[in-house]
Design an enzyme around this catalytic site. Sequence first.
Site, PDB file in Angstrom:
ATOM      1  N   ASP A 232       0.866  -1.184   0.000  1.00 38.04           N
ATOM      2  CA  ASP A 232       0.000   0.000   0.000  1.00 38.04           C
ATOM      3  C   ASP A 232       0.902   1.232   0.000  1.00 38.04           C
ATOM      4  O   ASP A 232       1.639   1.466   0.956  1.00 38.04           O
ATOM      5  CB  ASP A 232      -0.891  -0.036   1.257  1.00 38.04           C
TER       6      ASP A 232
ATOM      7  N   ASP B 226      -2.920   2.370  -6.030  1.00 38.13           N
ATOM      8  CA  ASP B 226      -1.825   2.402  -5.059  1.00 38.13           C
ATOM      9  C   ASP B 226      -1.767   1.165  -4.171  1.00 38.13           C
ATOM     10  O   ASP B 226      -1.141   1.193  -3.119  1.00 38.13           O
ATOM     11  CB  ASP B 226      -1.926   3.669  -4.189  1.00 38.13           C
ATOM     12  N   GLU B 227      -2.427   0.097  -4.572  1.00 35.63           N
ATOM     13  CA  GLU B 227      -2.399  -1.140  -3.757  1.00 35.63           C
ATOM     14  C   GLU B 227      -2.224  -2.362  -4.646  1.00 35.63           C
ATOM     15  O   GLU B 227      -2.859  -2.458  -5.699  1.00 35.63           O
ATOM     16  CB  GLU B 227      -3.718  -1.302  -3.002  1.00 35.63           C
TER      17      GLU B 227
END
Lengths: 414, 155
Positions: free
Chosen positions: A14, A107-108
């Site tokens: 993350d 973003d993960e």
Amino acid sequence: MGNSRRDTAIGHLDADCFYVSAERVRDPFLCGKPVGVLGNQGACVIAKSYEMKAAGVKTGMPIWEAMKLCPGGIYIKRDFRWYEVLSRRMLEVMRTCSPRVEYYSIDEFFFQAVPQSPGMSLQDSALAIRDRVAQEVGVPATIGIARSRTLAKLISDSAKPFGALAVLDPEAEASLLAERPVSEITGISGQREKRLLPWGIRTCLDLARADRRLVRSLLTSSGETLWWELNGEPAQPIRANRPLHKAISRGGSFGETAVDPAVLYAWLVRNIERLIEELHYHETLVGRLSVWVGYNDGRSGIGQTTLAVPTDRFDQLVEAARSCLRTAWIPRAAAQRMHLIAENLHKREPRPLGLFESATEHNRAEAVAKVKRQVNDRIGRFALRSAATLPLKSIYKDTSNGYDICDIRGKTCF
Amino acid sequence: MCLGISLARTELPLELIARHGLDRCAHARGGEKEIQFLFRDRDPRLPVWQDGQLQIMRWGNSHGQSRLLPRTGWTWQETIDSGGWKNLDAVPVDIPASLGFERGVWYRIRQGIRGLLVLDEQNSHVVYMICEPSTHYYRVMTRSDRMPMLIDEQI
């Protein structure tokens, strides 16, 4: 950690305050300062640095509230083209660190956690991956490694910022789960959390220790899946490819309110044109269409329709959406956001004409759509668009509005 | 409209800071010192690039020091284009800025703002900030209908 578990470990990466970190990659002036990235045409904070978070600013907060809490905050316009560049760089790095990677969101990432060199522990591997991403992409990230996806995500959440933690021992898992409220599990919040409360289920550990059948009766099969995951049994696979869409949605905030029906209609047509682009990319037709409108007094309206035949034709979708908008519209109320939701999706393939469709009309519409695509591919997105969008001249003038987070393809989540 | 700017202290020559007492306008943000130039200051000033040198000049004519110049700190690009400053021998200049300030909102500026430099009747340099109608984004962010004309940048 037993060696037998090494093959089944799942990792979660993350990126830390990703949009702000991405801005700092190209603009070091922002490092160490309170920074907020604005979305919704400049109305809301969609990402904030840890410095701004410490001042009490929350994601989704209107800028007018944020600037009172953090008067020294610096506000930046979001740039999804740039964020996608860095997101895909992170994906490339992750693919060299793991044989199986899921591009979950911008973003993960979930990934099969493997030792980064022979004999390296998964804890050291988490550190090595974190440091590689930071070094090669410039974005700080936190890594969690566990026996399941849900555990990996909870662990990375607990290790933020710039942490790296592998927890594979059930006892260590239990003490971590005991500290986290059940609402921190993705998929449990609001009504689902309330359903658990009468049964004394407040923490993640309470849920893991609860009777499986009770959890299923309270939260359906998706809740049971989480129960298995919390108990270290992977029930959600790592999806290296995005599964087919069940629904495609386009829309968002207007930034300012809209009372004028012509402006509202312009937003509707803009969202239809964006939706059609996506349908064309996925070679999909719409069977059911919904138009949802949110108003600044908290009210909302929704109109839904089932199309006579599945379609991606502009004229047919405009006609259908217009009647939906009539239902969703509240006269004189100030509309703030709109979402267009396409469901009952069908694979695009040659089909017989509908009862009231003429072949000439159909061919003409297909030809116009093709020319529109060709012109926009060549000149630029929205260069050729419906005249109904004219009231939104300033929106089209700003090129950053030409690319949104939903335009970043391949993610398994939003 | 832009009611102020901020420039990293490291961007200004020390001699200039000392000569104009700019440390009185210094603030720290995230551990880095910056100099703030606000129109509401008693003596509003702006940094200006002129002939390859950074200088500090008077920002506008808010106190009516000049009877010749408009009593404001801004001018529309449209006014310049239509010859409104022709008789004053105004010259375009660059105003370096790291941040802009408008109604409580600080926003990032990558290079700076376009300005217009004129001489008043005492032969003092006076700089005006050039502005243009706000973009949709700027209007939503600051609730202002005017925005500064940025150098090679549009927000």
